[in-house]
Design a protein around this motif. Structure first.
Motif, PDB file in Angstrom:
ATOM      1  N   GLY A   2      40.292   2.917  49.455  1.00  0.00           N
ATOM      2  CA  GLY A   2      41.300   3.479  50.324  1.00  0.00           C
ATOM      3  C   GLY A   2      40.854   4.789  50.921  1.00  0.00           C
ATOM      4  N   PRO A   3      41.749   5.416  51.696  1.00  0.00           N
ATOM      5  CA  PRO A   3      41.386   6.673  52.353  1.00  0.00           C
ATOM      6  C   PRO A   3      41.150   7.786  51.332  1.00  0.00           C
ATOM      7  N   PRO A   4      40.322   8.765  51.676  1.00  0.00           N
ATOM      8  CA  PRO A   4      40.084   9.887  50.762  1.00  0.00           C
ATOM      9  C   PRO A   4      41.388  10.610  50.426  1.00  0.00           C
ATOM     10  N   LEU A   5      41.471  11.087  49.199  1.00  0.00           N
ATOM     11  CA  LEU A   5      42.670  11.810  48.756  1.00  0.00           C
ATOM     12  C   LEU A   5      42.760  13.185  49.385  1.00  0.00           C
ATOM     13  N   GLY A   6      41.596  13.790  49.659  1.00  0.00           N
ATOM     14  CA  GLY A   6      41.602  15.150  50.170  1.00  0.00           C
ATOM     15  C   GLY A   6      42.004  16.147  49.096  1.00  0.00           C
ATOM     16  N   THR A   7      41.903  17.408  49.422  1.00  0.00           N
ATOM     17  CA  THR A   7      42.255  18.423  48.430  1.00  0.00           C
ATOM     18  C   THR A   7      43.748  18.441  48.140  1.00  0.00           C
ATOM     19  N   GLU A   8      44.566  18.035  49.105  1.00  0.00           N
ATOM     20  CA  GLU A   8      46.010  18.017  48.844  1.00  0.00           C
ATOM     21  C   GLU A   8      46.375  16.909  47.871  1.00  0.00           C
ATOM     22  N   GLY A   9      45.746  15.749  48.016  1.00  0.00           N
ATOM     23  CA  GLY A   9      45.967  14.683  47.047  1.00  0.00           C
ATOM     24  C   GLY A   9      45.473  15.068  45.674  1.00  0.00           C
ATOM     25  N   LEU A  10      44.329  15.705  45.632  1.00  0.00           N
ATOM     26  CA  LEU A  10      43.804  16.200  44.358  1.00  0.00           C
ATOM     27  C   LEU A  10      44.760  17.203  43.741  1.00  0.00           C
TER      28      LEU A  10
END
Length: 207
Positions: free
Chosen positions: A141-149
């Motif tokens: 799936g799409p990258p989580l990014g720092t916000e998802g992290l």
């Protein structure tokens, strides 16, 4: 729980990208400051994985470095590594029973449910991926990014190792978002001379 190695940089092997034979490359990385390496060569038969793991462990010992194995707990036990890194959905509790309290046990995760299972099973840490776009982590799936992290780390009760597209320029962002450490694969396999930059960024990004 076992403490994850310090510096909190996990290097994952890929012999197809490696600049030199893995045992030689491992020795080079350990001499440059790496203290955590995981053997991930699942396409090899068990005997070849065990032989390769033995060679990596031999090179790790003078440096006090940790070697784990991506895959089966029984194989990690036979290989004499310091622990195992399990695939998503694996039975963490069974791995812990098999390897004992002194082993380092981790789990690959991609979402909150995976992290929850790792906690319940008694894992010492999880890798969370992909954080950034990465050719090594397709299909999740799409990258989580720092916000998802940041969102997932806020509710986690065990160390999260950020994986996927990690490089020296974004390590600080990963740590600021709540990662306990980071993991890399292709970069250090292809260009081991970049390891000092990663370690410097890791040290500089710690609170």
């Amino acid at each position: 729980m076992m403490a994850i190695p310090s510096p909190r940089l996990l290097a994952i092997t890929d012999r197809r990208q490696a600049a030199q034979p893995l045992p030689d490359l491992a020795a080079r990385l350990f001499a440059s400051g790496l203290r955590w390496l995981s053997l991930r060569e699942k396409d090899l038969d068990e005997s070849r994985q065990i032989a390769l793991a033995h060679a990596l462990v031999e090179r790790a010992r003078p440096w006090g470095a940790v070697v784990t194995l991506h895959g089966d707990p029984d194989l990690a036990l036979a290989a004499g590594t310091d622990g195992v890194h399990l695939p998503e959905g694996a039975d963490v509790a069974a791995a812990r029973r098999r390897l004992g309290p002194g082993a380092l046990v981790g789990l690959s995760t991609h979402d909150a449910e995976g992290i929850r299972r790792a906690v319940v099973g008694g894992a010492d840490y999880v890798t969370l991926s992909p954080i950034f776009p990465s050719p090594s982590k397709p299909g999740y799936g799409p990258p989580l990014g720092t916000e998802g992290l940041r969102r997932l780390a806020a509710d986690a009760s065990l160390p999260i190792i950020a994986l996927g597209g990690v490089e020296s320029g974004n390590i600080g962002d990963c740590l600021a978002a709540g990662a306990a450490g980071v993991a890399v694969m292709g970069m250090v396999m292809r260009t081991p001379d970049r390891l000092p930059d990663l370690l410097k960024a890791l040290k500089g990004g710690q609170p």
